[in-house]
Each structure stands twice: as C-alpha cells, then as structure tokens.
Design a protein around this motif. Structure first.
Motif, short mmCIF file in Angstrom:
data_model
loop_
_atom_site.label_atom_id
_atom_site.label_comp_id
_atom_site.label_asym_id
_atom_site.label_seq_id
_atom_site.Cartn_x
_atom_site.Cartn_y
_atom_site.Cartn_z
N LEU A 206 0.85 -1.19 0.00
CA LEU A 206 0.00 0.00 0.00
C LEU A 206 0.89 1.24 0.00
O LEU A 206 1.67 1.45 0.93
N TYR A 207 0.77 2.03 -1.04
CA TYR A 207 1.61 3.23 -1.15
C TYR A 207 0.99 4.39 -0.38
O TYR A 207 -0.22 4.61 -0.42
N ASP A 208 1.85 5.13 0.32
CA ASP A 208 1.44 6.43 0.85
C ASP A 208 2.56 7.43 0.60
O ASP A 208 3.70 7.05 0.33
N ASP A 209 2.22 8.70 0.69
CA ASP A 209 3.16 9.75 0.28
C ASP A 209 4.45 9.78 1.09
O ASP A 209 5.44 10.37 0.66
N SER A 210 4.44 9.15 2.28
CA SER A 210 5.65 9.16 3.11
C SER A 210 6.81 8.41 2.44
O SER A 210 7.97 8.61 2.80
N TYR A 211 6.50 7.53 1.48
CA TYR A 211 7.56 6.81 0.77
C TYR A 211 8.27 7.69 -0.24
O TYR A 211 9.30 7.31 -0.78
N GLY A 212 7.72 8.84 -0.53
CA GLY A 212 8.32 9.72 -1.52
C GLY A 212 7.87 9.35 -2.92
O GLY A 212 7.18 8.35 -3.16
N ARG A 213 8.27 10.13 -3.86
CA ARG A 213 7.89 9.95 -5.27
C ARG A 213 8.37 8.58 -5.75
O ARG A 213 9.52 8.20 -5.54
N ALA A 214 7.47 7.85 -6.44
CA ALA A 214 7.83 6.49 -6.86
C ALA A 214 7.00 6.04 -8.05
O ALA A 214 5.85 6.48 -8.24
N ILE A 215 7.59 5.16 -8.86
CA ILE A 215 6.84 4.44 -9.89
C ILE A 215 7.00 2.95 -9.59
O ILE A 215 7.80 2.55 -8.73
N TYR A 216 6.24 2.11 -10.28
CA TYR A 216 6.24 0.69 -9.97
C TYR A 216 6.55 -0.15 -11.20
O TYR A 216 6.30 0.25 -12.34
N ALA A 217 7.09 -1.34 -10.98
CA ALA A 217 7.58 -2.20 -12.05
C ALA A 217 6.47 -2.98 -12.74
O ALA A 217 5.36 -3.13 -12.21
N GLY A 218 6.79 -3.52 -13.90
CA GLY A 218 5.82 -4.18 -14.75
C GLY A 218 5.19 -5.43 -14.19
O GLY A 218 4.08 -5.80 -14.58
N TYR A 219 5.87 -6.12 -13.27
CA TYR A 219 5.29 -7.33 -12.70
C TYR A 219 4.44 -7.05 -11.47
O TYR A 219 4.06 -7.96 -10.76
N LEU A 220 4.14 -5.77 -11.27
CA LEU A 220 3.21 -5.36 -10.23
C LEU A 220 1.95 -4.80 -10.88
O LEU A 220 2.03 -4.16 -11.95
N VAL A 221 0.81 -5.04 -10.25
CA VAL A 221 -0.46 -4.53 -10.76
C VAL A 221 -0.99 -3.50 -9.76
O VAL A 221 -0.99 -3.75 -8.55
N LYS A 222 -1.45 -2.36 -10.30
CA LYS A 222 -1.96 -1.28 -9.42
C LYS A 222 -3.48 -1.25 -9.46
O LYS A 222 -4.10 -1.39 -10.53
N TYR A 223 -4.06 -1.06 -8.28
CA TYR A 223 -5.52 -0.94 -8.15
C TYR A 223 -5.84 0.33 -7.36
O TYR A 223 -5.13 0.70 -6.43
N LYS A 224 -6.95 0.97 -7.72
CA LYS A 224 -7.46 2.12 -7.00
C LYS A 224 -8.61 1.65 -6.12
O LYS A 224 -9.65 1.21 -6.62
N LEU A 225 -8.43 1.69 -4.81
CA LEU A 225 -9.44 1.19 -3.89
C LEU A 225 -10.59 2.18 -3.75
O LEU A 225 -10.38 3.41 -3.78
N ASP A 226 -11.80 1.66 -3.58
CA ASP A 226 -12.97 2.50 -3.34
C ASP A 226 -13.04 2.82 -1.84
O ASP A 226 -13.44 1.98 -1.03
N LEU A 227 -12.65 4.01 -1.48
CA LEU A 227 -12.55 4.40 -0.08
C LEU A 227 -13.92 4.57 0.59
O LEU A 227 -13.99 4.72 1.81
N ASN A 228 -14.98 4.54 -0.19
CA ASN A 228 -16.33 4.57 0.39
C ASN A 228 -16.74 3.20 0.92
O ASN A 228 -17.71 3.09 1.68
N ILE A 229 -15.98 2.15 0.50
CA ILE A 229 -16.31 0.79 0.92
C ILE A 229 -15.26 0.22 1.85
O ILE A 229 -15.59 -0.48 2.82
N VAL A 230 -13.99 0.53 1.59
CA VAL A 230 -12.91 -0.13 2.34
C VAL A 230 -11.88 0.86 2.85
O VAL A 230 -11.64 1.92 2.26
N SER A 231 -11.28 0.48 3.96
CA SER A 231 -10.08 1.16 4.47
C SER A 231 -8.86 0.53 3.79
O SER A 231 -8.72 -0.70 3.82
N PRO A 232 -7.99 1.32 3.18
CA PRO A 232 -6.81 0.74 2.51
C PRO A 232 -5.96 -0.11 3.46
O PRO A 232 -5.46 -1.16 3.07
#
Length: 444
Positions: free
Chosen positions: A334-360
């Motif tokens: 789970l990424y948060d801004d405290s990690y600093g600016r970052a991109i992610y590698a191709g063997y990782l998949v990114k999802y945008k969680l629905d914050l109205n339903i779940v706590s990250p």
C-alpha cells in the motif's frame, strides 16, 4: 614479537612453521587480562573408528556456521550410507568441520548425538574439562576474528579450503579460570535465552493476529474438508465460484459480514507497471520492484531509481499493488506519500481502492491473512512460473465489514504489530549486547 615501523620481528625459537599465520597470528589482539594458551593444551583429537553395519541406524550431525552449534542432521540405516568407514563421536566432545571452519563451523556435541558418526571431513576432540568449558571455546570460535584466523590457516581451492589440524591446535586463545569461563558463558546464554523468548513471543503475536481476524470477522472455515476423502462430496452451487476442487475447498467460508470480490471494492481497471531498468543510484524517484516489497507490506532498503520516468506510472496516496508473477505472486503493498515519489515495475499490478467501501489499511492487512494466501495458492498458474494476472485478482474474495469495524480492526492490528516490533527489537538488542560484552571481555 618486536615491532619497528611496519616491520615485525619474531624470535626463531617461537616459529613453529614457515607461515605468515603462525608468525603473526593475523594481528589477533586478545585482552591481556587472561593468559594465552594453545588449544592443544586442552583439546586432543579423537579418531575412534567405526565400521557401518547395514541393519543399524546411525545419527549424523550438522554444524551451523558462525558458532551456531551442533545438531542432528538425520538418522539413517547403514545400508544407505556410502562411506562404510567412519568415526564415532561422543556427547561433550568438541566438533568442527575442516571445510567450514573458516565460517565458524565449530560446536559441542550434544548428548542427543552421543554415538553419532562423522566422516573425515569432520574432526572431534576430547576436552579437558578441568581447563576449559567447551561452550566458552565455542563462543570464541563464533567471533569474526577467530574465523579470519581459521581462514588464514586453511589451504586448498576456494570451495575446498581445509583447516590444517596442526595450525588449529597451535592457535592461542585467552583462558580465564573455569569459574570465570562459566560466568562468561552464563551471562552470554542468559541474554540469548531471553532474546529467544522475545522472538517466540513475537511469533505468538503473529498467530494471535490471525486468530483475532478469524474471531472478529466471525469466520467459520471448514478446513477439514481439504483432506482427501473417498466417495462423493456435495457442495451447494451458491458457494462455488469456479468448477474445480480448489474452489470448492477454498470457498467454503462463512462470515457474519459481507463477502465481496476484489473487483467490487476497486475503482477503474487494474494497470500494469513500467518495464524500465532500475539504476543503482539515489534520485528523487524510487523504482519499486517486486523484490523491494517485504512480506509485511513495507519496502526494503534496496533503493533503485528508474532509468527514465513516465508520469502515468507515478504512484498516488492509497494506490494498492499486488505482485502477479514469480515466487512473490500475491505479495501486496500500500503506497502512501511518506515513501516519496515512486513508480512501480511491470510485474506489479496497481488498483485504486474504493474508499467509500474499504479502508486501505484493512485491505493490506487482509491480504496478509491466511484466507487470501490460500486463494492465491489455489488460483495461481504454475506452468513456467507462478502467475495470476491483474484481471484474475478481481475475483479474489474479501470479507468486508462496515468501515467503522474495519478501522477498529486496523487499529487493533497496529497495536499488536507495534508490540511485536518491540519484542523483535528487544531480541536483537539482547543478542548484540551478548556479542559485544563477550568480545569486550576477550579482545582488547
């Protein structure tokens, strides 16, 4: 030995062999509070031969490096042992591996290995208990200084560097009185025992987190259904997600809360990361790879920068990553801004969680839960290497209580995790203190 400038002079009468080790002892600087004695003054080689009988079972030892001690490797029938002429060992003897002595493979034979057997690659010694506590010697052999000394007294090719017996027996070590040795050993192992207790408590807390989740989510899992049974087994159609035995076993989980698919708690589509090279240098942007993610969802210290940056791969607060292939399939972050600016590698998949339903944080914790891990094992393809693609993850089942309950769960787990971290840190500190106090006592 006289030292004049960079030259060191040794009397001829003190030279036992023409080697730099024997003359200089690699600059080993023991404390002057104890007299130095040769190891051969309290150890004597024991070569009790034994002929292996076909129908007899024999215990064989293994020696952990860095002075980790002697343990039972296995117990096998004589007919399965190729080398029929071996040596007998007895409890309380001192044992070493002549190949791995340079890595600290020394230890005391425990009573449980009495009458065990060794090949010629191991040496066993009888101990004069009036002069030395063998566990005191084991502590000395685990120090880096002693291992360097053993390396200098080993000859052969890189991977077959054998310790020379005569050199080993002529090593000088400081020898306190028996009572002092016992006090030193007790002080060391008291700390190690306490450290082990903290580590065990940390492991128990990890199990307690799992138990807490089961109980709080009101889960009833029919785990016994996973064992093989003869005959027909019946499962209600509404409990099945796929037509395979893995799905039947895995999905038979009941909870007092809603069970949603991962696809129900995200916004948009899954997106794959950047296929760029990582560069071993610090920059204002980190390149997060599968191997950078620890099992607990944090990042390790192996910082690499992307070869180049595409803005579309930049991570935003609460972006959720899942590894889709290899031995790390199913690992989450789970990424948060405290990690600093970052991109992610191709063997990782990114999802945008629905914050109205779940706590990250709840979703991150849930993916460390055994139910999610069981789903990963059941659903990964194993041809070539384990793999679950980004679309398939959308079918993963999640038990999702109301948001206030999720936040309560997150807070409780955070408290347990902090307590676990504290115990691990205490264990690490005690081990460091044990090593430091021993070395301060022995080395000047």
């Amino acid at each position: 030995m006289k030292v004049i400038g960079k030259l060191k002079f040794v009397s001829f009468e003190n030279i036992e062999s023409w080697s730099a080790y024997n003359i200089l002892e690699k600059g080993l600087t023991f404390s002057n509070r104890y007299k130095l004695v040769k190891i051969k003054s309290f150890l004597s080689r024991n070569k009790t031969h034994i002929k292996i009988e076909e129908d007899t079972y024999y215990k064989r030892p293994t020696i952990k490096i860095n002075g980790g001690g002697v343990f039972l490797r296995d117990e096998v029938k004589g007919e399965k042992i190729g080398t029929k002429n071996q040596f007998l060992i007895r409890g309380g003897q001192f044992l070493l591996s002549k190949i791995d002595a340079r890595n600290g493979a020394f230890g005391v034979v425990p009573e449980g290995l009495d009458k065990g057997i060794i090949t010629g690659n191991f040496w066993t010694f009888d101990v004069d208990y009036n002069l030395i506590n063998p566990y005191f010697l084991q502590l000395i052999t685990r120090t880096k200084q002693f291992q360097n000394l053993s390396q200098s007294a080993s000859v052969g090719t890189t991977n077959r560097n054998y310790l020379q017996e005569e050199s080993f027996l002529n090593f000088h070590i400081p020898l306190p009185s028996i009572s002092e040795q016992e006090a030193i050993v007790k002080n060391y192992y008291d700390k190690i025992t306490q450290a082990t207790t903290y580590e065990q408590q940390a492991e128990t807390l990890e199990k307690n987190i799992e138990i807490y989740l089961f109980e709080t989510l009101g889960i009833e899992q029919k785990t016994k259904e996973k064992t093989k049974k003869k005959g027909l087994q019946f499962v209600e159609l509404r409990e099945m997600d796929r037509w395979d035995i893995f799905s039947i076993n895995e999905q038979r989980v009941n909870s007092k809360y809603s069970k949603l698919k991962f696809g129900d708690i995200i916004l948009g589509k899954p997106t794959y990361g950047a296929n760029v090279k990582g560069v071993k240098k610090k920059s204002d942007t980190r390149y997060i790879r599968i191997t950078d993610i620890n099992e607990n969802g944090t990042l390790n210290d192996d910082f690499v920068s992307p070869e180049f940056i595409e803005e579309k791969y930049l991570l935003k607060e609460n972006d959720f990553l899942i590894a889709r292939s290899g031995n790390t399939v199913g690992k989450t972050f789970l990424y948060d801004d405290s990690y600093g600016r970052a991109i992610y590698a191709g063997y990782l998949v990114k999802y945008k969680l629905d914050l109205n339903i779940v706590s990250p944080q709840y979703i991150l914790a849930y993916t460390k839960f055994s139910l999610f891990k069981q789903w990963v094992v059941s659903n990964q393809r194993v041809s070539g290497q384990p793999n679950i693609n980004g679309q398939e993850y959308l079918e993963a089942p999640f038990i999702v209580p109301p948001l206030p309950k999720q936040n309560e769960i997150v807070a409780t787990i955070a408290t347990m995790k902090q307590e676990q971290k504290n115990k691990i840190e205490r264990a690490t500190l005690l081990k460091q203190q044990a090593e430091q106090e021993f070395e301060q006592m022995i080395f000047s």
